[in-house]
Design a protein around this motif. Structure first.
Motif, PDB file in Angstrom:
ATOM      1  N   THR A 187       4.774  -9.962   0.552  1.00  0.00           N
ATOM      2  CA  THR A 187       5.952  -9.041   0.535  1.00  0.00           C
ATOM      3  C   THR A 187       4.980  -8.113  -0.071  1.00  0.00           C
ATOM      4  N   LEU A 188       6.120  -6.801   0.496  1.00  0.00           N
ATOM      5  CA  LEU A 188       5.891  -5.595   0.111  1.00  0.00           C
ATOM      6  C   LEU A 188       5.935  -5.379  -1.328  1.00  0.00           C
ATOM      7  N   PRO A 189       4.555  -4.312  -1.897  1.00  0.00           N
ATOM      8  CA  PRO A 189       5.177  -3.779  -3.104  1.00  0.00           C
ATOM      9  C   PRO A 189       6.437  -2.386  -2.456  1.00  0.00           C
ATOM     10  N   PRO A 190       6.298  -1.831  -4.203  1.00  0.00           N
ATOM     11  CA  PRO A 190       7.371  -0.871  -3.727  1.00  0.00           C
ATOM     12  C   PRO A 190       6.363   0.580  -4.246  1.00  0.00           C
ATOM     13  N   HIS A 249       4.967   3.623  -4.105  1.00  0.00           N
ATOM     14  CA  HIS A 249       4.880   4.569  -5.234  1.00  0.00           C
ATOM     15  C   HIS A 249       4.080   5.886  -4.587  1.00  0.00           C
ATOM     16  N   THR A 250       2.566   4.684  -3.759  1.00  0.00           N
ATOM     17  CA  THR A 250       1.705   6.293  -3.382  1.00  0.00           C
ATOM     18  C   THR A 250       1.506   5.127  -1.549  1.00  0.00           C
ATOM     19  N   GLY A 251       1.514   4.097  -1.213  1.00  0.00           N
ATOM     20  CA  GLY A 251       1.600   4.348   0.689  1.00  0.00           C
ATOM     21  C   GLY A 251       0.178   3.600   0.376  1.00  0.00           C
ATOM     22  N   PHE A 252      -0.683   3.960  -0.777  1.00  0.00           N
ATOM     23  CA  PHE A 252      -2.102   2.794  -0.639  1.00  0.00           C
ATOM     24  C   PHE A 252      -1.655   1.303  -1.150  1.00  0.00           C
ATOM     25  N   LEU A 253      -1.668   0.117  -0.478  1.00  0.00           N
ATOM     26  CA  LEU A 253      -1.446  -1.192  -0.859  1.00  0.00           C
ATOM     27  C   LEU A 253      -2.103  -1.143  -1.698  1.00  0.00           C
ATOM     28  N   LEU A 254      -3.585  -1.387  -1.738  1.00  0.00           N
ATOM     29  CA  LEU A 254      -4.406  -1.705  -3.017  1.00  0.00           C
ATOM     30  C   LEU A 254      -3.819  -1.086  -3.977  1.00  0.00           C
ATOM     31  N   ILE A 255      -3.498   0.404  -4.540  1.00  0.00           N
ATOM     32  CA  ILE A 255      -2.816   1.124  -5.719  1.00  0.00           C
ATOM     33  C   ILE A 255      -1.697   0.717  -6.177  1.00  0.00           C
ATOM     34  N   ASP A 256      -0.490   0.186  -5.069  1.00  0.00           N
ATOM     35  CA  ASP A 256       0.652  -0.129  -5.224  1.00  0.00           C
ATOM     36  C   ASP A 256       0.800  -2.026  -5.960  1.00  0.00           C
ATOM     37  N   PHE A 257      -0.518  -2.632  -5.035  1.00  0.00           N
ATOM     38  CA  PHE A 257      -0.159  -3.705  -5.069  1.00  0.00           C
ATOM     39  C   PHE A 257      -0.478  -3.991  -6.732  1.00  0.00           C
ATOM     40  N   ALA A 258      -1.551  -3.351  -7.166  1.00  0.00           N
ATOM     41  CA  ALA A 258      -1.928  -3.109  -8.570  1.00  0.00           C
ATOM     42  C   ALA A 258      -0.850  -2.718  -9.488  1.00  0.00           C
ATOM     43  N   LEU A 259      -0.885  -1.821  -9.269  1.00  0.00           N
ATOM     44  CA  LEU A 259       0.839  -0.716 -10.180  1.00  0.00           C
ATOM     45  C   LEU A 259       1.841  -2.218 -10.607  1.00  0.00           C
ATOM     46  N   ALA A 260       1.964  -2.571  -9.436  1.00  0.00           N
ATOM     47  CA  ALA A 260       3.036  -3.814  -9.593  1.00  0.00           C
ATOM     48  C   ALA A 260       2.731  -5.097 -10.634  1.00  0.00           C
ATOM     49  N   GLY A 261       1.611  -5.024 -10.115  1.00  0.00           N
ATOM     50  CA  GLY A 261       0.737  -5.704 -10.648  1.00  0.00           C
ATOM     51  C   GLY A 261       0.765  -7.777 -10.314  1.00  0.00           C
ATOM     52  N   ASP A 262       1.025  -7.572  -8.640  1.00  0.00           N
ATOM     53  CA  ASP A 262       1.034  -8.186  -8.178  1.00  0.00           C
ATOM     54  C   ASP A 262      -0.874  -8.795  -7.615  1.00  0.00           C
ATOM     55  N   PHE A 263      -1.302  -9.002  -8.180  1.00  0.00           N
ATOM     56  CA  PHE A 263      -2.962  -9.402  -7.954  1.00  0.00           C
ATOM     57  C   PHE A 263      -2.962 -10.911  -6.502  1.00  0.00           C
ATOM     58  N   ASP A 264      -2.331 -11.813  -6.482  1.00  0.00           N
ATOM     59  CA  ASP A 264      -2.276 -12.603  -5.051  1.00  0.00           C
ATOM     60  C   ASP A 264      -2.071 -11.116  -3.411  1.00  0.00           C
ATOM     61  N   GLY A 265      -0.460 -10.519  -3.814  1.00  0.00           N
ATOM     62  CA  GLY A 265      -0.687  -9.257  -2.887  1.00  0.00           C
ATOM     63  C   GLY A 265      -1.951  -8.093  -2.811  1.00  0.00           C
ATOM     64  N   TRP A 266      -1.964  -7.829  -3.764  1.00  0.00           N
ATOM     65  CA  TRP A 266      -3.479  -6.803  -3.596  1.00  0.00           C
ATOM     66  C   TRP A 266      -4.876  -7.994  -2.700  1.00  0.00           C
ATOM     67  N   TRP A 267      -5.169  -9.100  -3.489  1.00  0.00           N
ATOM     68  CA  TRP A 267      -6.313  -9.697  -2.870  1.00  0.00           C
ATOM     69  C   TRP A 267      -5.423  -9.985  -1.218  1.00  0.00           C
ATOM     70  N   ALA A 268      -4.561 -10.144  -1.019  1.00  0.00           N
ATOM     71  CA  ALA A 268      -4.026 -10.817   0.860  1.00  0.00           C
ATOM     72  C   ALA A 268      -4.032  -8.957   1.144  1.00  0.00           C
ATOM     73  N   ALA A 269      -4.061  -8.087   0.582  1.00  0.00           N
ATOM     74  CA  ALA A 269      -4.359  -6.496   1.192  1.00  0.00           C
ATOM     75  C   ALA A 269      -5.318  -6.436   1.325  1.00  0.00           C
ATOM     76  N   PHE A 270      -6.354  -6.414   0.561  1.00  0.00           N
ATOM     77  CA  PHE A 270      -8.025  -6.682   0.700  1.00  0.00           C
ATOM     78  C   PHE A 270      -8.603  -6.897   1.693  1.00  0.00           C
ATOM     79  N   LYS A 271      -8.032  -8.324   1.960  1.00  0.00           N
ATOM     80  CA  LYS A 271      -8.501  -9.197   2.565  1.00  0.00           C
ATOM     81  C   LYS A 271      -8.515  -8.549   4.564  1.00  0.00           C
ATOM     82  N   GLN A 272      -6.988  -7.876   4.266  1.00  0.00           N
ATOM     83  CA  GLN A 272      -6.752  -7.964   5.351  1.00  0.00           C
ATOM     84  C   GLN A 272      -7.397  -6.370   6.137  1.00  0.00           C
TER      85      GLN A 272
END
Length: 343
Positions: A181-184, A186-209
């Motif tokens: 699920t995409l985060p809100p 805020h910046t359009g940079f998924l790694l930053i937006d996932f970190a701001l949302a506190g969704d580290f599973d999503g951050w790891w998924a975006a990083f692997k992509q």
């Protein structure tokens, strides 16, 4: 006046002096699109067998029924108001399309440049410390391979190894997989937006992509960065101030890092700025191989369908980015060496 204020004024002057070049880019791109073969009205009317009335309606919507000088005047007037036109592919304003896709391209380009710098600078320094050695020849061979292998070949090779053979990489199908699920935004940079949302599973998924396409781009630009680092370090290590530092008994690594590398980093900053601008506009093959929704693939699709507005907007965006990157490089030059002014 403070140093910061003077730097800002000089940067503004440099940007103002670049406006005529941007104006020339606008005119050149507009005229180039008009002389390319193909009729966009026919394409968007669902083929050459479409009715004449349908084709004429689309031609009027695109403004192609007017004389070229009038089209150019209207286009420049719209650009002056911040209106880059409407894309017939997406049905949206080009400005909105670019705004939505630019963060994806910037995130990919920044990541690739960071990987390239982290690898290229140490490799260039090692090669300069041992010129003519096995390490030096190995670095130059690695750089030559990076330049010779096209990005789409290295991208497909990385996909084959890490996705198909080892299965450690996710599907190369965009910025995130379909289960994330995409985060809100805020910046359009998924790694930053996932970190701001506190969704580290999503951050790891975006990083692997992100890691495979970023490595693909990085492999292609490591060579110029490593080679300029090596050449600059060789010049610095042979300079008088390094010999003086050695004569007073300073440690060798302090001389290398504090004196030689700081002076050698100036050409690297210049090349990094040029490389960044080039990567942002030329990463279309990487975006296509990895289905990355960036501005380069968007512009290529528009070019293939003779959709004028997105291509013109993309070229204007790349020209603006090039100007801004040059200003940033000038400012970084002044920080690295206060003797240099951007005036």
């Amino acid at each position: 006046m403070t140093t910061l204020g003077a730097t800002a004024i000089r940067a503004a002057r440099r940007f103002a002096s670049s406006l005529p070049a941007l104006f020339g880019v606008l005119i050149f791109t507009f005229l180039l699109m008009r002389v390319l073969p193909g009729d966009p009205a026919v394409f968007f009317a669902s083929g050459p067998n479409s009715g004449k009335e349908e084709i004429e309606t689309i031609r009027k919507q695109m403004g192609l029924d007017k004389p070229v000088p009038q089209q150019l005047f209207l286009y420049l007037y719209d650009v002056g108001r911040g209106n880059l036109g409407r894309s017939l592919m997406t049905g949206q304003n080009v400005t909105k399309d670019l705004r939505e896709r630019l963060p994806a391209s910037l995130e990919l380009t920044f990541s690739a440049l960071l990987i390239a710098l982290v690898l290229a600078i140490p490799l260039g320094v090692l090669a300069a410390l041992k010129p003519g050695s096995l390490v030096d020849h190995g670095v130059r061979l690695f750089c030559a391979l990076g330049v010779c292998v096209p990005t789409f070949v290295s991208g497909l090779l990385l996909i084959y190894i890490f996705y198909y053979l080892f299965g450690v990489s996710p599907d190369p199908t965009g910025r995130v997989d379909i289960f994330t699920t995409l985060p809100p935004a805020h910046t359009g940079f998924l790694l930053i937006d996932f970190a701001l949302a506190g969704d580290f599973d999503g951050w790891w998924a975006a990083f692997k992509q992100l890691i495979l396409p970023a490595c693909t781009m990085a492999l292609f630009v490591i060579a110029p960065l490593a080679r300029i680092t090596r050449a600059s370090m060789l010049a610095s290590l042979g300079s008088d101030f390094v010999r003086t530092a050695r004569s007073v008994g300073l440690s060798w690594w302090r001389i290398v890092v504090t004196y030689a590398l700081r002076n050698a980093i100036l050409p690297v900053i210049t090349i990094a700025g040029i490389v960044f601008s080039t990567m942002l506009g030329a990463n279309v093959l990487v975006e296509k191989v990895f289905s990355w929704p960036g501005v380069a693939s968007y512009a290529l699709d528009a070019l293939l369908s003779s959709d004028y507005a997105p291509v013109q907007g993309f070229v204007l965006l790349m020209a603006s980015v090039f100007v801004i990157v040059n200003l940033v490089v000038d400012v970084l030059y002044g920080i690295a060496d206060p003797r240099i002014s951007i005036g």
